[in-house]
Scaffold this motif. Structure first.
Motif, PDB file in Angstrom:
ATOM      1  N   ALA A  36       0.842  -1.211   0.000  1.00  0.00           N
ATOM      2  CA  ALA A  36       0.000   0.000   0.000  1.00  0.00           C
ATOM      3  C   ALA A  36       0.867   1.248   0.000  1.00  0.00           C
ATOM      4  O   ALA A  36       0.525   2.264  -0.611  1.00  0.00           O
ATOM      5  N   TYR A  50      -5.102   3.329  -1.613  1.00  0.00           N
ATOM      6  CA  TYR A  50      -4.347   3.139  -0.377  1.00  0.00           C
ATOM      7  C   TYR A  50      -5.304   2.814   0.771  1.00  0.00           C
ATOM      8  O   TYR A  50      -5.119   1.844   1.502  1.00  0.00           O
ATOM      9  N   VAL A  53      -6.867  -0.675   1.545  1.00  0.00           N
ATOM     10  CA  VAL A  53      -6.068  -1.681   2.269  1.00  0.00           C
ATOM     11  C   VAL A  53      -6.367  -1.571   3.775  1.00  0.00           C
ATOM     12  O   VAL A  53      -6.523  -2.567   4.476  1.00  0.00           O
TER      13      VAL A  53
END
Ligand code: PLP
Length: 428
Positions: A36, A50, A53
């Motif tokens: 990530a 991002y 995650v």
């Protein structure tokens, strides 16, 4: 096998979280977080790749109900749930041995870990069960005399208001409460209100760092500087700020700080922390017994009797998870989520936002209302018709529904909230 090796073998098998290298976080998330990280750019608070995650690391992100009352209590990510389960299973085999003799050994490393997150000396941190316990310990432990004055507000948390009132009844203290009309986008106005209430008898100012009812961030450092210039100490209720705002406790310049860890840090329910400035520890009486009540050792506040050390140890994984994201990123993301829904909502005719949307004055929480509708009605309509869980607030001069996203909240959930507000307001 000698005792030391046998101890390390057992603690490694348990993965005692605060022992760091054996962390479940490394096992479960380190690789995902590493990947990530490659998606991260500066100012990525709206980078959904991002943040997906992070969302995936929480089972709450897959719940049938959209949870927007994280200000009350927050869910834990999977890693914290699993750590707790692992410790509970181990302790269940014989708590007097596994909990008291093995898991217990994680407390000092955990203290160090918490201190690192809080940016303070580990000797200033006591681990306990919640903000109520932490702050009541301070309120009831301060050596105050009849006639000494305390300044708080009617917008502080009830458990602390009641503790001060109890001291007023019992010890003849004078407890004064200010009242603010939030939102206020002016620190000086707030500091002045406290300063104007000070008399030669004032000993303590009690400040709630983030006002739970409506999310106002109070200018704690400025209040502390003003108070200290007059020889007055400051108690800070950080239940909503620790684990959410990117700050170190000593930066606040306060004297005492209490928080829950089961709110924004996402540690297991029933975990809290108290911070007392080193040179003040000696004078605070422990709330519960201790063989050395006048000692300067912070551990005198931890004689809490038999309790779950499993919950305590799982805090270590919540810190690992927090560090995996980073406090600054977390604050910016949660503020972004709040702004995302609130800016859209305030465009809807009849919808009012009760909280400043500037990052200096609020972060996760915003209050919302619909003209002509009581907060409890809006709260129950959101749940009944849209499966959105919030909380209706009617406290003193604050009447709204409180909405609190967390890092696991999806933007699409907030779109549903805005859509729901739109539909409800048309029928109101
Ligand atoms: C500002 C504030 N202080 C203290 C508390 C008490 O927290 P706990 O119930 O975890 O002790 C809360 C709980 O919501 C709160 O909002």
């Amino acid at each position: 096998m000698n005792n030391r090796r046998s101890f390390f073998k057992k603690s490694a098998a348990l993965g005692v979280g605060a022992f760091g290298i054996n962390s479940l976080f490394n096992e479960l998330h380190a690789a995902d977080f590493h990947e990530a990280e490659k998606l991260w750019n500066e100012n990525s608070e709206d980078n959904e790749d991002y943040w997906s995650v992070i969302q995936d690391a929480y089972t709450a992100s897959k719940s049938n109900i959209i949870i927007l009352n994280n200000g009350g209590v927050s869910p834990s990510p999977v890693v914290v749930q699993e750590a707790l389960e692992k410790y509970n299973k181990a302790a269940a085999q014989g708590p007097s041995y596994y909990m008291w003799r093995i898991i217990d050994k994680g407390r000092e490393p955990l203290r160090q870990h918490l201190a690192k997150l809080a940016g303070c000396d580990a000797e200033e941190i006591a681990i306990n069960r919640n903000a109520t316990e932490a702050l009541n310990t301070i309120i009831f432990g301060l050596p105050l005399q009849k006639g000494d004055e305390i300044i708080g507000t009617v917008q502080d948390y009830p458990n602390m208001i009641q503790a001060w009132k109890q001291r007023e009844m019992r010890d003849g203290l004078v407890y004064k409460q200010l009242s603010f009309d939030f939102p206020i986008e002016n620190d000086e106005q707030i500091v002045k209100a406290y300063a104007d209430a000070i008399t030669p008898n004032t000993r303590i100012i009690h400040v709630t760092h983030i006002i739970n009812w409506v999310g106002q961030i109070m200018p704690v450092k400025k209040i502390c500087q003003m108070a200290h210039s007059k020889g007055i100490e400051v108690v800070v209720d950080g239940a909503h700020s620790f684990g959410l705002l990117d700050f170190k406790i000593p930066d606040l310049e306060c004297d005492y700080f209490g928080t829950s860890l089961h709110k924004f840090l996402s540690a297991p329910v029933g975990s809290g922390m108290m911070w007392v400035k080193k040179d003040k520890i000696e004078k605070i009486w422990p709330l519960l017994c201790n063989s050395q009540p006048k000692s300067a050792d912070i551990r005198k506040f931890e004689t809490l009797g038999t309790r779950s050390f499993c919950i305590e140890q799982a805090i270590g994984e919540a810190i690992n998870f927090q560090e995996g994201i980073g406090s600054k990123r977390k604050q910016e993301r949660v503020h972004y989520l709040k702004k995302y829904w609130a800016e859209q909502a305030q465009q809807i005719p009849g919808v009012k936002i009760h909280t400043s949307l500037k990052p200096e004055y609020s972060c996760a929480i915003a209050g919302v209302s619909i003209d002509g509708m009581k907060p409890e009605e809006l709260d129950s309509r959101l749940m009944r018709d849209y499966q959105i869980h919030t909380v209706g607030i009617n406290w003193e001069n604050i009447h709204c529904v409180r909405v609190t996203p967390h890092v696991y909240t999806k933007r699409s959930d907030l779109d549903k909230l805005v859509g729901a507000l739109e539909k409800i307001s048309k029928k109101a």
